[in-house]
Design a protein around this motif. Structure first.
Motif, PDB file in Angstrom:
ATOM      1  N   THR B 231       0.828  -1.203   0.000  1.00 13.85           N
ATOM      2  CA  THR B 231       0.000   0.000   0.000  1.00 13.85           C
ATOM      3  C   THR B 231       0.865   1.257   0.000  1.00 13.85           C
ATOM      4  N   HIS B 232       0.219   2.406  -0.058  1.00  8.11           N
ATOM      5  CA  HIS B 232       0.882   3.712  -0.001  1.00  8.11           C
ATOM      6  C   HIS B 232       1.546   3.883   1.368  1.00  8.11           C
ATOM      7  N   LEU B 235      -0.331   4.629   4.605  1.00  5.87           N
ATOM      8  CA  LEU B 235      -1.161   3.611   5.258  1.00  5.87           C
ATOM      9  C   LEU B 235      -0.341   2.620   6.085  1.00  5.87           C
ATOM     10  N   TRP B 236       0.980   2.765   6.020  1.00  9.82           N
ATOM     11  CA  TRP B 236       1.821   1.758   6.676  1.00  9.82           C
ATOM     12  C   TRP B 236       1.558   1.666   8.166  1.00  9.82           C
ATOM     13  N   ILE B 238      -1.080   1.714   9.707  1.00  6.26           N
ATOM     14  CA  ILE B 238      -2.171   0.757   9.978  1.00  6.26           C
ATOM     15  C   ILE B 238      -1.786  -0.623   9.482  1.00  6.26           C
ATOM     16  N   MET B 239      -1.229  -0.684   8.290  1.00  9.45           N
ATOM     17  CA  MET B 239      -1.009  -1.982   7.638  1.00  9.45           C
ATOM     18  C   MET B 239      -0.002  -2.858   8.367  1.00  9.45           C
TER      19      MET B 239
END
Lengths: 75, 338
Positions: B231-232, B235-236, B238-239
């Motif tokens: 992902t972008h 967003l890391w 959260i990811m």
């Protein structure tokens, strides 16, 4: 004493609900698998493996619920 | 034709010879409890569900059924051979606050390991002596069928190329779990896989194997990129925690599944037996407890195989997914191309 009774009640209801969910889930899996085998008997082996994996995963979730209920009932 | 009838009659007699004592032993359980006599449960030792008997014998009647069931399922340091006495295992003083004394389940693990060593060295030596055109027979044949099943339908189908590296682990774990499960169904045996510590250890092996397979297939960079889910960077935050927790859910699910399945069967058998103890009736014992517990016992035989298979299958699946060259976001495409 009332709290304890409610705890047991909760455990019982929880176990029943977990079983309902798992039953519906595994029923769906088995129904679809039977349909698939009827349409394409040559894919029986693949369908069976997929079905067992899916059923095991659903059962796993149900067992989480049951374990929690057992803990509730025993504490 | 006449011979056929004779054979059939003999078979029928055999069935009766097994069934009749069973029914009467069930009768004896119900009868003995209602008379409150102490020597009663010994008459049920011949029962196929007899492994539950020693749980029932060990406790006086005042104790609740629930306590007896928990006593039977939980690990302790006494191996009981009930009418013939029991073995108290030695207590080892805890090292660093961890109790490492030998328990019932540890002994069962040793027994399983010893049995596996014996079975497979016998099978292996027989296999070496065979010529190429000779068909295997007996134990060798049975083992070959199982090994072939694991090799082709589990390892090769789920891992794909390079499955030979993981085959040793998958075979070991399959036969180990299978024997552990089956030994729980033997009188005086106990299910080592019904102990959450044992299953957690087995799942930990799978976890490390899965992670090393992922590291080998993608390298450290690819492994870390996998954690971000492609992902972008915004967003890391959260990811990365989600993917990190996701790593641990698989082995935990493996642990609980095997543990709960093996424990549940025992609880059901014991509960069925205890219905006749609680209601104190002959009829319940004959009509309900004995037939139903035999049925559950046979179901448990099937479950023993099924759970060993599922553990192996899911291990192979996780290894296959980890070492597959599709990314996480192309998950669907990867599954459909398999």
């Amino acid at each position: 004493m009332e709290g304890l009774g409610l705890g047991f009640l909760g455990a019982g209801i929880g176990a029943g609900l977990a079983v309902i969910g798992a039953g519906l889930g595994i029923g769906n899996v088995a129904a679809s698998a039977a349909e698939g085998v009827a349409r394409q008997p040559e894919a029986t082996a693949d369908i069976r493996t997929t079905m067992i994996i899916a059923a095991a995963l659903i059962e796993g979730v149900a067992l989480f619920g049951e374990v929690i209920c057992v803990l509730l009932a025993l504490k | 034709m006449k011979r056929l009838i004779v054979i059939r009659t003999r078979a029928l007699f055999k069935v009766f010879a097994i069934l009749v004592p069973l029914l009467f032993s069930g009768y004896a359980v119900g009868g003995a409890t209602s008379q409150h006599s102490a020597n009663a449960p010994q008459s049920v030792v011949g029962d196929p569900a007899g492994e539950v008997v020693h749980g029932a014998e060990a406790v006086p009647e005042e104790e609740k059924a629930g306590d007896v069931i928990m006593h039977h399922i939980l690990d302790n340091n006494v191996i009981s051979f009930d009418p013939f006495g029991e073995i108290h295992l030695p207590k080892i003083p805890p090292i660093g606050g961890v109790d490492i004394s030998i328990t019932k389940h540890v002994v069962m693990l040793w027994v399983v390991s010893a049995m596996l060593l014996v079975i497979f060295s016998v099978v292996g030596s027989k296999y070496k002596k065979m010529t190429a055109r000779q068909a295997p027979s007996g134990l060798v044949n049975a083992m070959e069928a199982l090994v072939e099943f694991i090799r082709v339908d589990v390892a090769k189908a789920n891992i794909g190329t390079g499955y030979e590296k993981y085959l040793t682990y998958l075979l070991t774990v399959f036969f180990f779990i299978l024997l552990c499960n089956l030994l729980g169904l033997v009188p005086y045996g106990s299910t080592a896989t019904g102990n959450v510590n044992v299953t957690l250890t087995l799942a930990t092996f799978t976890f490390f194997l899965t992670q090393s397979a992922a590291l080998k297939a993608h390298g450290i960079k690819g492994y870390l990129a996998h954690l971000t889910g492609g992902t972008h960077p915004a967003l890391w935050i959260i990811m990365i925690p989600i993917e990190f927790i996701g790593l641990f859910t698989k082995p935990v699910a493996l642990t609980i599944r095997l543990f709960a399945n093996m424990t549940a069967g025992h609880i059901v058998i014991l509960s069925l037996i205890f219905i006749s103890f609680i209601l104190k009736s002959y009829i319940v014992a004959v009509v309900m407890s004995v037939p139903f517990s035999i049925f559950i016992y046979l179901l448990e035989l099937f479950v023993a195989f099924l759970q060993a298979f599922i553990f192996t299958m899911l291990s192979a699946l996780f290894i296959g997914l980890a070492s597959a060259h599709e990314g996480h976001d192309e998950h669907e495409a990867g599954v459909s191309s398999h």
